[in-house]
Design a protein around this motif. Structure first.
Motif: not given
Length: 212
Positions: A55-74
């Motif tokens: 069993f596993s869970v994996g959330p991700k949070l991302g920020y759009f640094i440009a239109d259509g382009l996101a950088f984030g942490l998992s």
């Protein structure tokens, strides 16, 4: 005529808001839950392989640094367990149960390419580092032995298809195209394993993404 005009304005507003979710300075939140059960077919009819459940869970949070382009942490957290199912399973008689716990995190970058309206493709590159620990229950009554098990480095490339069912909620289907894994385990002796795989259906996932 007035009703038609209002409907057109409403549709245009929803479409504009849908597109805005992928624009610069927006945020995305994604979560996944996985269940697994692994079996091994043995040619020996007297050998009952112990199934491994996970069993596993994996959330991700991302920020759009440009239109259509996101950088984030998992982040990720998971558990695997193997119980003693009885005689003929190839385990020691004193073995009761083993559990493997994992936790870790990483970074990712995701690029969306709009197809039309609320439908879009996306490609994602990411890496995660995961630490594991093993606990074994054995004896009668069972006693717990715990030891560090090692760490795992993963680098992957994923391709997905997303559809916005509302201005702030998207459903997606994705699969890895490339997967590299380096695993180091310490169970009284150190082992190092490396694996590289490519394909079109590696770890397929279905999930939801929330935009705000």
């Amino acid at each position: 005529m007035r009703k038609l005009f209002l409907i057109v304005i409403l549709i245009c507003g929803i479409k504009a808001e849908s597109i805005a979710q992928l624009q610069k300075d927006s945020w995305m939140l994604e979560g996944g839950i996985q269940f697994g059960k692994e079996h091994l077919n043995s040619p020996d009819p007297d050998f009952n392989y112990v199934p491994e459940k996970s069993f596993s869970v994996g959330p991700k949070l991302g920020y759009f640094i440009a239109d259509g382009l996101a950088f984030g942490l998992s982040a990720n957290w998971g558990s695997e367990w193997t119980p003693n199912t009885g005689v003929g399973n190839g385990l020691l008689p004193d073995f009761y149960k083993s559990s493997k716990y994992s936790y870790g995190g990483g970074v990712f970058v995701r690029k969306y390419v709009e197809i039309k309206d609320e439908l879009s493709f996306y490609g994602e590159l990411g890496t995660e580092l995961t630490w594991t620990r093993i606990r074994v229950k054995e004896g009668n009554p069972p006693t717990v032995n715990s030891s560090p098990a090692g760490k795992n480095l993963e680098i992957y490339g994923r391709l997905g298809l997303q559809y916005l069912i509302s201005p702030k909620i998207g459903v997606h289907l994705s699969s890895k195209l490339m997967h590299y894994q380096s695993d180091r385990s310490d169970l009284g002796f150190v082992t190092n394993q490396k694996q590289f795989r490519t394909g079109f259906i590696l770890d397929p996932r279905f999930g939801f993404t929330f935009f705000f």
